[in-house]
Design an enzyme around this catalytic site. Structure first.
Site, PDB file in Angstrom:
ATOM      1  NE  ARG A  12      49.678  87.130  32.985  1.00 33.16           N
ATOM      2  CZ  ARG A  12      49.231  88.358  32.753  1.00 33.16           C
ATOM      3  NH1 ARG A  12      48.202  88.827  33.448  1.00 33.16           N
ATOM      4  NH2 ARG A  12      49.802  89.123  31.877  1.00 33.16           N
ATOM      5  CE  LYS A  16      52.803  63.983  34.307  1.00 33.93           C
ATOM      6  NZ  LYS A  16      53.488  62.783  33.790  1.00 33.93           N
ATOM      7  CD  GLU A  23      47.217  54.841  30.638  1.00 35.41           C
ATOM      8  OE1 GLU A  23      48.025  54.521  31.540  1.00 35.41           O
ATOM      9  OE2 GLU A  23      47.505  55.628  29.710  1.00 35.41           O
ATOM     10  CE  LYS A  54      47.596  60.522  37.279  1.00 35.25           C
ATOM     11  NZ  LYS A  54      47.406  60.729  35.862  1.00 35.25           N
ATOM     12  CD  GLU A  61      56.787  62.402  35.325  1.00 35.51           C
ATOM     13  OE1 GLU A  61      55.558  62.433  35.169  1.00 35.51           O
ATOM     14  OE2 GLU A  61      57.582  62.006  34.471  1.00 35.51           O
ATOM     15  NE  ARG A  89      51.870  62.918  37.584  1.00 39.23           N
ATOM     16  CZ  ARG A  89      50.910  63.823  37.545  1.00 39.23           C
ATOM     17  NH1 ARG A  89      50.940  64.852  38.364  1.00 39.23           N
ATOM     18  NH2 ARG A  89      49.917  63.718  36.685  1.00 39.23           N
ATOM     19  CG  ASN A  99      54.953  58.503  32.216  1.00 40.58           C
ATOM     20  OD1 ASN A  99      53.839  58.657  31.732  1.00 40.58           O
ATOM     21  ND2 ASN A  99      55.648  59.494  32.727  1.00 40.58           N
ATOM     22  CG  HIS A 101      52.852  55.929  29.371  1.00 38.12           C
ATOM     23  ND1 HIS A 101      52.415  54.878  30.144  1.00 38.12           N
ATOM     24  CD2 HIS A 101      51.787  56.777  29.276  1.00 38.12           C
ATOM     25  CE1 HIS A 101      51.158  55.087  30.503  1.00 38.12           C
ATOM     26  NE2 HIS A 101      50.758  56.222  29.997  1.00 38.12           N
ATOM     27  CG  HIS A 159      54.631  58.610  24.726  1.00 34.93           C
ATOM     28  ND1 HIS A 159      55.111  59.444  25.709  1.00 34.93           N
ATOM     29  CD2 HIS A 159      53.317  58.426  25.009  1.00 34.93           C
ATOM     30  CE1 HIS A 159      54.129  59.756  26.545  1.00 34.93           C
ATOM     31  NE2 HIS A 159      53.032  59.145  26.142  1.00 34.93           N
ATOM     32  CG  HIS A 171      47.619  57.214  25.430  1.00 41.75           C
ATOM     33  ND1 HIS A 171      48.917  57.640  25.312  1.00 41.75           N
ATOM     34  CD2 HIS A 171      47.410  57.017  26.761  1.00 41.75           C
ATOM     35  CE1 HIS A 171      49.468  57.706  26.511  1.00 41.75           C
ATOM     36  NE2 HIS A 171      48.578  57.334  27.410  1.00 41.75           N
TER      37      HIS A 171
HETATM   38  P1  NAD Z   1      39.924  60.336  23.579  1.00 39.28           P
HETATM   39  O1  NAD Z   1      39.798  61.536  24.389  1.00 39.28           O
HETATM   40  O2  NAD Z   1      40.352  60.498  22.169  1.00 39.28           O
HETATM   41  O3  NAD Z   1      38.530  59.554  23.624  1.00 39.28           O
HETATM   42  C1  NAD Z   1      38.408  58.369  22.921  1.00 39.28           C
HETATM   43  C2  NAD Z   1      37.209  58.369  21.954  1.00 39.28           C
HETATM   44  O4  NAD Z   1      36.028  58.090  22.694  1.00 39.28           O
HETATM   45  C3  NAD Z   1      36.974  59.669  21.248  1.00 39.28           C
HETATM   46  O5  NAD Z   1      36.539  59.415  19.937  1.00 39.28           O
HETATM   47  C4  NAD Z   1      35.858  60.291  22.062  1.00 39.28           C
HETATM   48  O6  NAD Z   1      35.093  61.212  21.339  1.00 39.28           O
HETATM   49  C5  NAD Z   1      35.048  59.077  22.415  1.00 39.28           C
HETATM   50  N1  NAD Z   1      34.232  59.164  23.614  1.00 39.28           N
HETATM   51  C6  NAD Z   1      34.570  59.752  24.783  1.00 39.28           C
HETATM   52  N2  NAD Z   1      33.656  59.472  25.714  1.00 39.28           N
HETATM   53  C7  NAD Z   1      32.714  58.712  25.114  1.00 39.28           C
HETATM   54  C8  NAD Z   1      31.530  58.094  25.564  1.00 39.28           C
HETATM   55  N3  NAD Z   1      31.170  58.139  26.843  1.00 39.28           N
HETATM   56  N4  NAD Z   1      30.780  57.407  24.676  1.00 39.28           N
HETATM   57  C9  NAD Z   1      31.195  57.290  23.377  1.00 39.28           C
HETATM   58  N5  NAD Z   1      32.316  57.820  22.902  1.00 39.28           N
HETATM   59  C10 NAD Z   1      33.079  58.520  23.775  1.00 39.28           C
HETATM   60  O7  NAD Z   1      40.958  59.285  24.227  1.00 39.28           O
HETATM   61  P2  NAD Z   1      41.254  58.837  25.734  1.00 39.28           P
HETATM   62  O8  NAD Z   1      41.735  57.450  25.627  1.00 39.28           O
HETATM   63  O9  NAD Z   1      40.156  59.160  26.650  1.00 39.28           O
HETATM   64  O10 NAD Z   1      42.486  59.765  26.145  1.00 39.28           O
HETATM   65  C11 NAD Z   1      43.715  59.690  25.493  1.00 39.28           C
HETATM   66  C12 NAD Z   1      44.453  60.987  25.719  1.00 39.28           C
HETATM   67  O11 NAD Z   1      44.695  61.147  27.101  1.00 39.28           O
HETATM   68  C13 NAD Z   1      45.783  61.053  25.027  1.00 39.28           C
HETATM   69  O12 NAD Z   1      45.912  62.291  24.377  1.00 39.28           O
HETATM   70  C14 NAD Z   1      46.788  60.943  26.164  1.00 39.28           C
HETATM   71  O13 NAD Z   1      47.990  61.612  25.906  1.00 39.28           O
HETATM   72  C15 NAD Z   1      46.036  61.575  27.276  1.00 39.28           C
HETATM   73  N6  NAD Z   1      46.470  61.153  28.612  1.00 39.28           N
HETATM   74  C16 NAD Z   1      46.742  62.114  29.512  1.00 39.28           C
HETATM   75  C17 NAD Z   1      47.104  61.768  30.787  1.00 39.28           C
HETATM   76  C18 NAD Z   1      47.325  62.823  31.830  1.00 39.28           C
HETATM   77  O14 NAD Z   1      47.802  62.507  32.909  1.00 39.28           O
HETATM   78  N7  NAD Z   1      46.946  64.057  31.566  1.00 39.28           N
HETATM   79  C19 NAD Z   1      47.203  60.415  31.151  1.00 39.28           C
HETATM   80  C20 NAD Z   1      46.912  59.453  30.197  1.00 39.28           C
HETATM   81  C21 NAD Z   1      46.536  59.835  28.921  1.00 39.28           C
HETATM   82  N1  GLY Z   2      49.690  59.557  33.212  1.00 45.13           N
HETATM   83  C1  GLY Z   2      50.918  59.818  33.871  1.00 45.13           C
HETATM   84  C2  GLY Z   2      50.839  60.868  34.896  1.00 45.13           C
HETATM   85  O1  GLY Z   2      49.790  61.435  35.145  1.00 45.13           O
HETATM   86  O2  GLY Z   2      51.829  61.202  35.480  1.00 45.13           O
END
Ligand code: NAD
Ligand code: GLY
Length: 363
Positions: free
Chosen positions: A120, A142, A184, A226, A236, A240, A244, A247, A251, A264
């Site tokens: 939890r 998030k 982003e 942010k 949100e 917030r 997006n 997005h 999406h 993404h």
């Molecule tokens: P990812 O986590 O898939 O990383 C991208 C690639 O880079 C992967 O293959 C990873 O293994 C590789 N990698 C990571 N760090 C590295 C490094 N230093 N050197 C070499 N390779 C490296 O993708 P991302 O773009 O980081 O994140 C996308 C995700 O984030 C999506 O799932 C999206 O929905 C999510 N997201 C969440 C929020 C939130 O607020 N929580 C906001 C935006 C995006």
């Molecule tokens: N990436 C959108 C949010 O964190 O709200």
């Protein structure tokens, strides 16, 4: 090193931005104490940084375990999430165990969700290693996994104890991932800060060359914006949603192409062009603004034309995916639109107009 504070009463935390942070024990001083820590990473990032982080954590935690998940958006699932719980329970971790998310947004979102739900709720720390994760996903709490019918549909709001943005880790990032992160960063300009857009135009080459001073400014300014937005609207309720921008269309691209086909950030970059075009068609911004934004996105080596998801009824397919967006209310799609440079608004738009925009913006 720069510190950006995110103010959320008892859930407040610092975002530390600097070079060579993740390998230093001092970076992790003052975190909750526990007998065990678990580093959650993936099979790509583990060989690059897991041993260094493990050594840096060892002075703070008697036992530091590592679990490496399969890499990729396609693995942001229940099955992969369960590997984290398997590791936690297999090592007899308790409710004080601290989780460390070492990787990009996929690892960060899944580790956060695991931390929110294991016993939890246990503390966790974000150690983002992609630009996208440093400027967006690791900040704001998030957490989520995907469902085959929709992205990030199952998750929780759960804040980390600290975010460590080690700019040095960005040097090993594939070029395509760097570009995805820049989407982003660019996002924050049109919605909140036109001075950032000016700065990006002047410094895009330095960012693409991974100059540390440019990366430091981009990460710091993005986190400041942010933090300011999340500080006012953590869950949100309204504001917030402006984060997006791009997005809703994005999406649809990600889901329609199959998770992982488009990154993404690539989908968001293209989605921003579509959302800006919709803003223009609604009379909120002029054509010059859309051209300026499109040119900047292209300079970041991001796609600016949407993919065709269905040759028979492309716009219909986009609309289908957009109706399951989390901002949709009773099937009515809500878009983040630009209401004059530097200002965003969340509102609906007539389907016929959205169809026109999709037709105009897709290859
Ligand atoms: P990812 O986590 O898939 O990383 C991208 C690639 O880079 C992967 O293959 C990873 O293994 C590789 N990698 C990571 N760090 C590295 C490094 N230093 N050197 C070499 N390779 C490296 O993708 P991302 O773009 O980081 O994140 C996308 C995700 O984030 C999506 O799932 C999206 O929905 C999510 N997201 C969440 C929020 C939130 O607020 N929580 C906001 C935006 C995006
Ligand atoms: N990436 C959108 C949010 O964190 O709200």
């Amino acid at each position: 090193m720069n510190t950006v504070h995110i103010a959320l009463q008892e859930r407040s935390y610092p975002i530390e931005i600097g070079t060579d942070l993740l390998a230093q024990a001092g970076t992790f001083a003052g975190l909750p104490r526990a007998s065990q820590a678990l580093i959650v990473t993936n099979t790509t990032v583990a060989p690059l940084y897991a041993a260094a982080l493990q050594s840096a954590l060892q002075p703070h935690y008697p036992k530091v375990h590592v679990v490496a998940l399969p890499d990729g958006e396609a693995f942001k699932t229940w099955e992969t999430l369960n590997l984290i719980f398997d590791a936690l329970l297999g090592h007899a971790c308790d409710r004080k165990t601290v989780l460390f998310a070492l990787g990009g947004g996929v690892v960060g979102d899944m580790t956060g969700f695991a931390a929110a739900s294991f016993m939890r709720g246990v503390p966790f720390v974000q150690v983002p290693t992609t630009l996208l994760a440093q400027v967006d996903s690791s900040v704001g709490g998030k957490t989520a996994i995907n469902h085959p019918l929709g992205k990030n549909m199952i998750g929780a709001f759960y804040q980390p104890q600290r975010v460590i943005c080690d700019l040095s880790s960005l040097q090993t990032l594939p070029e395509r991932e760097l570009s995805a992160g820049l989407a982003e960063v660019i996002k924050y300009g049109p919605i909140a800060d036109m001075a950032l857009l000016d700065w990006l135009e002047a410094n895009m080459d330095a960012l693409m060359a991974r100059e540390v001073s440019a990366l430091a400014h981009a990460v710091k300014r993005s986190c400041e914006i942010k933090a300011h937005v999340v500080g006012q609207d953590e869950r949100e309720a309204g504001l917030r949603a402006i984060l997006n921008f791009g997005h809703t269309f994005g999406h649809a691209i990600e889901a329609g192409m199959g998770y992982g086909a488009w990154l993404h950030g690539e989908a968001v970059g293209c989605g921003m062009v579509m959302a800006a075009t919709l803003s223009q068609r609604l009379g909120l911004v002029d054509a010059a603004f859309v051209q300026r934004l499109t040119a900047l996105i292209a300079r970041a080596k991001l796609p600016v034309r949407g993919p065709v998801l269905d040759p028979q009824d492309n716009a219909g397919r986009y609309l289908e995916f957009m109706r399951v967006d989390k901002k949709a209310e009773a099937g009515d799609i809500k878009f983040v639109l630009i209401d004059g440079p530097g200002k965003a608004v969340v509102r609906g738009a007539p389907d016929a107009l959205v169809r026109e925009v999709i037709d105009a913006c897709c290859a």
